[in-house]
Design an enzyme around this catalytic site. Structure first.
Site, PDB file in Angstrom:
ATOM      1  N   HIS A  62     -18.545 -90.740 -19.094  1.00 52.03           N
ATOM      2  CA  HIS A  62     -19.597 -91.528 -18.446  1.00 52.03           C
ATOM      3  C   HIS A  62     -20.869 -90.714 -18.240  1.00 52.03           C
ATOM      4  CE1 HIS A  62     -15.917 -93.532 -16.379  1.00 52.03           C
ATOM      5  NE2 HIS A  62     -16.150 -94.095 -17.549  1.00 52.03           N
ATOM      6  N   LYS A  72     -23.659 -84.321 -11.304  1.00 50.77           N
ATOM      7  CA  LYS A  72     -22.456 -84.480 -10.488  1.00 50.77           C
ATOM      8  C   LYS A  72     -21.894 -83.117 -10.116  1.00 50.77           C
ATOM      9  CE  LYS A  72     -21.159 -88.654 -12.934  1.00 50.77           C
ATOM     10  NZ  LYS A  72     -20.502 -89.138 -14.139  1.00 50.77           N
ATOM     11  N   TYR A 132     -16.525 -86.559  -5.864  1.00 51.52           N
ATOM     12  CA  TYR A 132     -17.713 -86.040  -6.527  1.00 51.52           C
ATOM     13  C   TYR A 132     -18.985 -86.524  -5.864  1.00 51.52           C
ATOM     14  CZ  TYR A 132     -16.969 -90.237  -9.475  1.00 51.52           C
ATOM     15  OH  TYR A 132     -16.722 -91.503  -9.940  1.00 51.52           O
ATOM     16  N   ASP A 168     -13.252 -98.037 -20.667  1.00 55.48           N
ATOM     17  CA  ASP A 168     -13.305 -96.693 -21.236  1.00 55.48           C
ATOM     18  C   ASP A 168     -12.737 -96.647 -22.652  1.00 55.48           C
ATOM     19  OD1 ASP A 168     -14.583 -95.718 -19.020  1.00 55.48           O
ATOM     20  OD2 ASP A 168     -12.841 -94.664 -18.203  1.00 55.48           O
TER      21      ASP A 168
END
Length: 176
Positions: A62, A72, A132, A168
């Site tokens: 992603h 991130k 995260y 995904d």
């Protein structure tokens, strides 16, 4: 904290440097000043938590597109994961390359993934939890992804037959 740059510029492994005494230990897991000394400008604006009951679960790859790309700081707070960053930056000498790091709750190790890199992870243990911090709020209209097993990247995932969701599994291969 101990920051170690990987072979991909801007992708850092972040290890804890705990202060221990008879009570246990205390460790700083994020500090804007320490990041800035390493050339990283990262101001978290959103935090996310991902719980994954099954080993082999794969989430990714992603990223968030311009004009609001996201960085991130990824940490495994329970269990263990294999965490991956893929360099998608046009001007980068490592464009198309990936780095993977095992993160687990026991070590507290984290991975910093800068803007312009795709991110994904695969769980290595049952009941793995991933926390995260995001440098930009999630924007569904800018959410993008690439196929986890795109041969252009050649990522060596620990479990070659992952548990995926339909989204995904359907991401496209990288475009030249």
């Amino acid at each position: 904290m101990i920051l170690s740059e990987t072979r991909i510029p801007g992708v850092f492994i972040v290890d804890l440097a705990p202060f221990a005494d008879e009570r246990g230990h205390f460790a700083r897991c994020y500090c804007a000043d320490v990041f800035a000394r390493h050339g990283i400008r990262f101001s978290p604006l959103q935090c996310n938590l991902s719980f994954n009951p099954h080993p082999g679960t794969l989430r990714g790859l992603h990223y968030q597109a311009e004009p609001v790309p996201d960085a991130k700081l990824v940490r495994c707070s329970r269990g263990a994961i294999f965490d991956v960053a893929v360099d998608l930056r046009d001007a980068s000498p490592t464009r198309g390359e990936w780095v993977g790091v095992e993160l687990d709750a026991a070590s507290g190790r984290a991975l910093f993934v800068p803007e312009g890199c795709a991110h994904g992870f695969q769980t290595l243990r049952p009941d793995s939890e991933v926390f995260y911090m995001m440098g930009a709020p999630y924007r569904a209209d800018l959410s993008r992804g690439l196929r986890w097993n795109d041969p252009a990247f050649g990522i060596d995932w620990p479990n070659p037959v992952p548990r995926l969701n339909a989204r995904d599994a359907a991401w496209p291969d990288r475009r030249a």
